[in-house]
Write an enzyme that holds these catalytic residues in place. Structure first.
Site, PDB file in Angstrom:
ATOM      1  N   ASP A  13      88.787  36.365  21.360  1.00 35.27           N
ATOM      2  CA  ASP A  13      88.190  35.116  20.875  1.00 35.27           C
ATOM      3  C   ASP A  13      89.226  34.254  20.151  1.00 35.27           C
ATOM      4  O   ASP A  13      90.206  34.763  19.606  1.00 35.27           O
ATOM      5  CB  ASP A  13      87.016  35.464  19.938  1.00 35.27           C
ATOM      6  CG  ASP A  13      86.062  34.295  19.772  1.00 35.27           C
ATOM      7  OD1 ASP A  13      86.145  33.329  20.554  1.00 35.27           O
ATOM      8  OD2 ASP A  13      85.233  34.345  18.845  1.00 35.27           O
ATOM      9  N   ASN A  61      78.664  32.603  29.157  1.00 34.12           N
ATOM     10  CA  ASN A  61      79.719  31.590  29.359  1.00 34.12           C
ATOM     11  C   ASN A  61      79.442  30.677  30.559  1.00 34.12           C
ATOM     12  O   ASN A  61      80.008  29.582  30.658  1.00 34.12           O
ATOM     13  CB  ASN A  61      81.098  32.238  29.534  1.00 34.12           C
ATOM     14  CG  ASN A  61      81.684  32.816  28.262  1.00 34.12           C
ATOM     15  OD1 ASN A  61      82.507  33.727  28.293  1.00 34.12           O
ATOM     16  ND2 ASN A  61      81.285  32.285  27.107  1.00 34.12           N
ATOM     17  N   SER A 187      78.537  40.051  20.359  1.00 29.25           N
ATOM     18  CA  SER A 187      78.310  39.086  21.446  1.00 29.25           C
ATOM     19  C   SER A 187      77.944  39.713  22.788  1.00 29.25           C
ATOM     20  O   SER A 187      78.509  39.355  23.819  1.00 29.25           O
ATOM     21  CB  SER A 187      79.545  38.185  21.608  1.00 29.25           C
ATOM     22  OG  SER A 187      79.803  37.480  20.434  1.00 29.25           O
TER      23      SER A 187
HETATM   24  C1  FPP Z   1      86.515  33.154  24.143  1.00 28.15           C
HETATM   25  O1  FPP Z   1      87.311  32.280  23.376  1.00 28.15           O
HETATM   26  C2  FPP Z   1      87.250  33.498  25.373  1.00 28.15           C
HETATM   27  C3  FPP Z   1      86.906  33.125  26.623  1.00 28.15           C
HETATM   28  C4  FPP Z   1      85.670  32.387  26.931  1.00 28.15           C
HETATM   29  C5  FPP Z   1      87.770  33.386  27.800  1.00 28.15           C
HETATM   30  C6  FPP Z   1      88.925  34.316  27.585  1.00 28.15           C
HETATM   31  C7  FPP Z   1      89.742  34.378  28.814  1.00 28.15           C
HETATM   32  C8  FPP Z   1      91.079  34.581  28.825  1.00 28.15           C
HETATM   33  C9  FPP Z   1      91.851  34.785  27.590  1.00 28.15           C
HETATM   34  C10 FPP Z   1      91.836  34.602  30.135  1.00 28.15           C
HETATM   35  C11 FPP Z   1      91.503  35.773  30.981  1.00 28.15           C
HETATM   36  C12 FPP Z   1      92.401  35.865  32.132  1.00 28.15           C
HETATM   37  C13 FPP Z   1      92.392  36.867  33.048  1.00 28.15           C
HETATM   38  C14 FPP Z   1      93.371  36.851  34.140  1.00 28.15           C
HETATM   39  C15 FPP Z   1      91.434  37.987  33.020  1.00 28.15           C
HETATM   40  P1  FPP Z   1      86.981  30.715  23.251  1.00 28.15           P
HETATM   41  O2  FPP Z   1      87.760  30.029  24.289  1.00 28.15           O
HETATM   42  O3  FPP Z   1      85.510  30.528  23.282  1.00 28.15           O
HETATM   43  O4  FPP Z   1      87.584  30.368  21.848  1.00 28.15           O
HETATM   44  P2  FPP Z   1      86.938  29.528  20.644  1.00 28.15           P
HETATM   45  O5  FPP Z   1      85.869  30.399  20.029  1.00 28.15           O
HETATM   46  O6  FPP Z   1      88.094  29.313  19.722  1.00 28.15           O
HETATM   47  O7  FPP Z   1      86.402  28.246  21.201  1.00 28.15           O
END
Ligand code: FPP
Length: 247
Positions: A13, A61, A187
């Site tokens: 996250d 998501n 979550s």
């Molecule tokens: C939550 O953080 C994370 C996600 C929705 C996606 C995470 C995906 C990756 C790091 C890439 C994965 C890649 C592969 C190849 C498997 P957020 O973006 O919601 O963060 P925030 O809470 O700061 O908005």
């Protein structure tokens, strides 16, 4: 190097907030997060951790703005590179409702699954279109069908029946769950499997997570006493018996 967790689960996250902090787009945060994921996978393997399971895209998501969902799907397609798994001798696995993913992502994912199936140094499992409640509902349906067909008796259903019916049937339960980004919740991630998992929360945004942060989490885990519902005295006696068996 003693008492290493065998299986680490990670909630990656803070990618969006990392991007905002650096004046970048949310998609840049996810791109940087993918790099942190592969760096962490390599660091975990080097330490001797057999299983790493990351939450990359939850069932919930799908409700994000179309642009973000499309960006994340394009990122998956671009980053699911078989060379990363072959070069590091890592088996790639997936859990989740993958039939919802775009066709090109499914094809690339299946190619990585097949090609890396015999890799031995570690296993990276990516949770895609995954939620624990969805997984438990699907497991319940499987079990109900077996009862209906007459291949399973209701009184024989136990925790092993459920373990074997979950997407994670090929994995041991996580020893340690790490959540970056400062939020203190699970979550909808591996709720059944984390019944006795040690939880570690840190404020670091996922793109800044690295080997040093991983070592900090493992060190914290190593200071804990895992009792699995027993008393501290029982755990000490059990550990002594284990040690004398190994001598
Ligand atoms: C939550 O953080 C994370 C996600 C929705 C996606 C995470 C995906 C990756 C790091 C890439 C994965 C890649 C592969 C190849 C498997 P957020 O973006 O919601 O963060 P925030 O809470 O700061 O908005």
């Amino acid at each position: 190097m003693t008492r290493l967790p065998q299986h680490i689960a990670i909630i990656m996250d803070g990618n969006g907030r990392w991007a905002k902090l650096h004046g970048k787009k949310r998609s840049d945060g996810h791109f940087a997060g993918a790099q942190a994921l592969f760096d962490t996978m390599v660091a975990a393997c080097n330490l001797g951790i057999k299983y790493t399971t990351v939450y990359a895209f939850s069932t919930e998501n799908w409700n994000r703005p179309d642009e973000e969902v499309e960006g994340l799907m394009s990122l998956l397609f671009a980053k699911l590179d078989i060379n990363v798994f072959m070069d590091n001798d890592v088996r790639f696995c997936v859990i989740g409702n993958t039939s919802r993913l775009p066709q090109d992502v499914q094809e690339r994912m299946n190619y990585c699954l097949e090609q890396s199936a015999n890799n031995k140094r570690g296993t990276l499992t990516v949770a895609l279109s995954y939620s624990s409640k969805w997984e438990i509902i699907e497991a319940t349906k499987k079990i109900a069908r077996r009862v209906k067909e007459g291949t399973l008796r209701v009184e024989d259903i136990d925790d092993k029946t459920i373990d074997a019916s979950l997407n994670t049937s090929f994995l041991p339960d996580p020893d340690l769950l790490i959540r970056t980004g400062g939020e203190l919740r699970l979550s909808n991630y591996l709720l059944w499997q984390c019944a006795y998992t040690e939880l570690y929360f840190c404020d670091t945004f996922w793109p800044d997570f690295n080997e040093e942060e991983l070592c900090k989490a493992i060190y914290d885990y190593q200071q804990r006493e895992r009792r699995f519902g027993k008393t501290s005295e029982q755990v000490t006696v059990d550990a002594g018996q284990q040690d004398s068996k190994q001598e």
